[in-house]
Design an enzyme around this catalytic site. Structure first.
Site, PDB file in Angstrom:
ATOM      1  N   SER A 186     -75.675 -59.452   4.400  1.00 30.40           N
ATOM      2  CA  SER A 186     -75.357 -59.999   5.717  1.00 30.40           C
ATOM      3  C   SER A 186     -74.723 -58.996   6.668  1.00 30.40           C
ATOM      4  O   SER A 186     -74.676 -59.224   7.865  1.00 30.40           O
ATOM      5  CB  SER A 186     -74.428 -61.199   5.557  1.00 30.40           C
ATOM      6  N   HIS A 214     -78.291 -65.802   2.962  1.00 27.92           N
ATOM      7  CA  HIS A 214     -78.752 -65.412   4.306  1.00 27.92           C
ATOM      8  C   HIS A 214     -80.275 -65.296   4.388  1.00 27.92           C
ATOM      9  O   HIS A 214     -80.805 -64.965   5.450  1.00 27.92           O
ATOM     10  CB  HIS A 214     -78.112 -64.086   4.730  1.00 27.92           C
ATOM     11  N   LYS A 244     -75.646 -72.511   5.956  1.00 27.03           N
ATOM     12  CA  LYS A 244     -76.089 -71.525   6.965  1.00 27.03           C
ATOM     13  C   LYS A 244     -77.327 -72.073   7.677  1.00 27.03           C
ATOM     14  O   LYS A 244     -77.188 -72.952   8.524  1.00 27.03           O
ATOM     15  CB  LYS A 244     -76.276 -70.177   6.292  1.00 27.03           C
TER      16      LYS A 244
HETATM   17  C1  LIG Z   1     -72.069 -67.243   2.837  1.00 24.08           C
HETATM   18  C2  LIG Z   1     -72.363 -66.823   1.465  1.00 24.08           C
HETATM   19  C3  LIG Z   1     -71.921 -67.563   0.380  1.00 24.08           C
HETATM   20  C4  LIG Z   1     -71.031 -68.761   0.543  1.00 24.08           C
HETATM   21  O1  LIG Z   1     -71.753 -69.878   0.952  1.00 24.08           O
HETATM   22  P1  LIG Z   1     -70.940 -71.175   1.434  1.00 24.08           P
HETATM   23  O2  LIG Z   1     -71.939 -72.261   1.346  1.00 24.08           O
HETATM   24  O3  LIG Z   1     -70.510 -70.894   2.826  1.00 24.08           O
HETATM   25  O4  LIG Z   1     -69.818 -71.349   0.488  1.00 24.08           O
HETATM   26  C5  LIG Z   1     -72.290 -67.181  -0.891  1.00 24.08           C
HETATM   27  N1  LIG Z   1     -73.048 -66.079  -1.088  1.00 24.08           N
HETATM   28  C6  LIG Z   1     -73.490 -65.319  -0.063  1.00 24.08           C
HETATM   29  C7  LIG Z   1     -74.340 -64.136  -0.340  1.00 24.08           C
HETATM   30  C8  LIG Z   1     -73.155 -65.653   1.255  1.00 24.08           C
HETATM   31  O5  LIG Z   1     -73.578 -64.906   2.265  1.00 24.08           O
END
Ligand SMILES: *Cc1c(COP(=O)(O)O)cnc(C)c1O
Length: 396
Positions: A186, A214, A244
């Site tokens: 990300s 992502h 997301k």
């Molecule tokens: C954002 C993210 C998470 C966490 O996800 P949430 O649903 O917000 O807890 C886990 N792993 C990666 C790679 C992320 O970018």
């Protein structure tokens, strides 16, 4: 008043952070998440969310959430194994498995929780985990929790992965070896080299684990990075988030029926933390349905990403090497990066600075997250502000 022992710890720590300007103040967003948001009473262009498909405030999702509240109430009641599995939780898991082209899936309360639960359900102190050095914090914590030996490899360096996999295998020290990577990283927007990874995994009998937080809703026409490469049957764990692109909250593991059967009896956040709410599950299901009905939003997201990148590049900014709509604007110096982001905000563009320790020293950047909900007009306005501040701060 904090107790003395606690106070002795907190006071100097907080002071140090504040003195160095490193104490992060959290912005209050006064309204729904969208291409523009209200902060301190002012409307600003939002380039800071992970709301890739613009679903977080979509009418169809809101409608389903309301219906679920009316039918099931606001809380699931307990952990799912005891009192909390509703038909919509099971239905959601079926939809996720369809989206991911896997036999089965299991839903968690968040993506973070998936990594807390899934890794340690399978890996133990007799095992080793090979982990890309830029993997997400929740992967790092999940690996630690498992007690397995963690072998860090250079970011996206396949020769290093091969060398470490070979050494670990030949050492004979480990019962199992897993390779874990983000699907899309990300901070830079680069994509895991899965075709090479599955070859190396086959050669050394590695368990493969891709956290595509992502990539889901973004890559592979929405189905994710694994599908993008046509490898749905060759990656053991596909992790995703519902927070997301899906626009709500929650996480999942998609994989074989056997794996999911095991996680349902061994993943601790599943066993000991209350299920996601009925309205969350219903809204997530609607989002997945919308993604499967049409890829229009995904196309729009990419179009907007390409448009923003082309504009910034034309102006003379260094936008790094992103392969996804994530658009970093590389500044370098930490202080200058923070100043840049602050000036953008003053001029109506909300794009966060990301600096050490999240990224290496001297690699500060302002990260832009365009979504399917942005219009060309909004992006043009943001680009004009970028150009103005770029010149003002002698970056252009
Ligand atoms: C954002 C993210 C998470 C966490 O996800 P949430 O649903 O917000 O807890 C886990 N792993 C990666 C790679 C992320 O970018």
């Amino acid at each position: 008043m904090a107790k003395e022992a606690l106070d002795r710890f907190l006071t100097p720590q907080l002071k140090e952070l504040r003195d160095k300007g490193l104490y992060n103040l959290i912005d209050t967003v006064e309204g729904p998440n969208g291409p523009e948001v209200q902060i301190n009473g002012k409307t600003v262009i939002n380039l800071s969310s992970n709301n890739y498909l613009g679903l977080a405030n979509h009418d169809r999702l809101k409608q389903k959430a309301i219906e679920a509240v009316k039918k099931y109430g606001v809380g699931a009641g307990a952990v799912r194994t005891i009192n909390g599995t509703l038909p919509i939780h099971n239905e959601l898991e079926k939809r996720v498995a369809e989206l991911k082209y896997t036999e089965a899936a299991i839903a968690f309360q968040s993506g973070f929780n998936c990594n807390m639960g899934a890794i340690s359900a399978v890996m133990t102190k007799r095992d080793a985990i090979i982990s890309d050095e830029l993997n997400h914090a929740s992967i790092i914590d999940g690996c630690r929790l498992s007690g397995a030996r963690i072998l860090r490899v250079k970011h996206q360096d396949m020769a290093d992965l091969r060398r470490v996999a070979k050494e670990a295998t030949e050492s004979g020290l480990y019962e199992k070896i897993m390779y874990i990577t983000d699907g899309v990283f990300s901070m830079d927007g680069d994509v895991a080299k899965l075709p090479e990874i599955v070859e190396i995994a086959d050669e050394f009998d590695l368990i493969t684990y891709v956290d595509d937080a992502h990539g889901s809703g973004v890559m592979g026409a929405g189905a994710g990075t694994v599908k993008h490469f046509g490898l749905s049957d060759r990656i053991d764990f596909q992790i995703g988030t519902l927070s997301k692109a899906i626009g709500v909250v929650g996480g999942y593991v998609a994989g074989s029926q056997k794996l999911i059967d095991w996680l349902k009896v061994r993943a601790r956040p599943f066993l000991f933390s209350t299920a996601m709410t009925p309205s969350d599950a219903a809204a997530c299901m609607e989002a997945i349905d919308m993604m499967m009905e049409s890829t229009q939003r995904v196309h729009k997201l990419w179009e907007n990403g390409d448009y923003l990148k082309a504009g910034l590049k034309r102006q003379g900014f260094n936008i790094g090497h992103s392969q996804t709509p994530i658009t970093p604007c590389m500044i370098g110096d930490e202080g200058l990066t923070q100043l840049f982001s602050r000036r953008l905000m003053e001029e109506g563009v909300y794009a966060k600075s990301i600096t050490f320790p999240t990224v290496p020293k001297g690699a500060g950047r302002v990260r832009n997250m365009p979504t399917a909900a942005h219009t060309k007009g909004i992006l043009d306005k943001a680009l004009a502000v970028y150009e103005k501040i770029g010149k003002e701060l002698n970056i252009l």
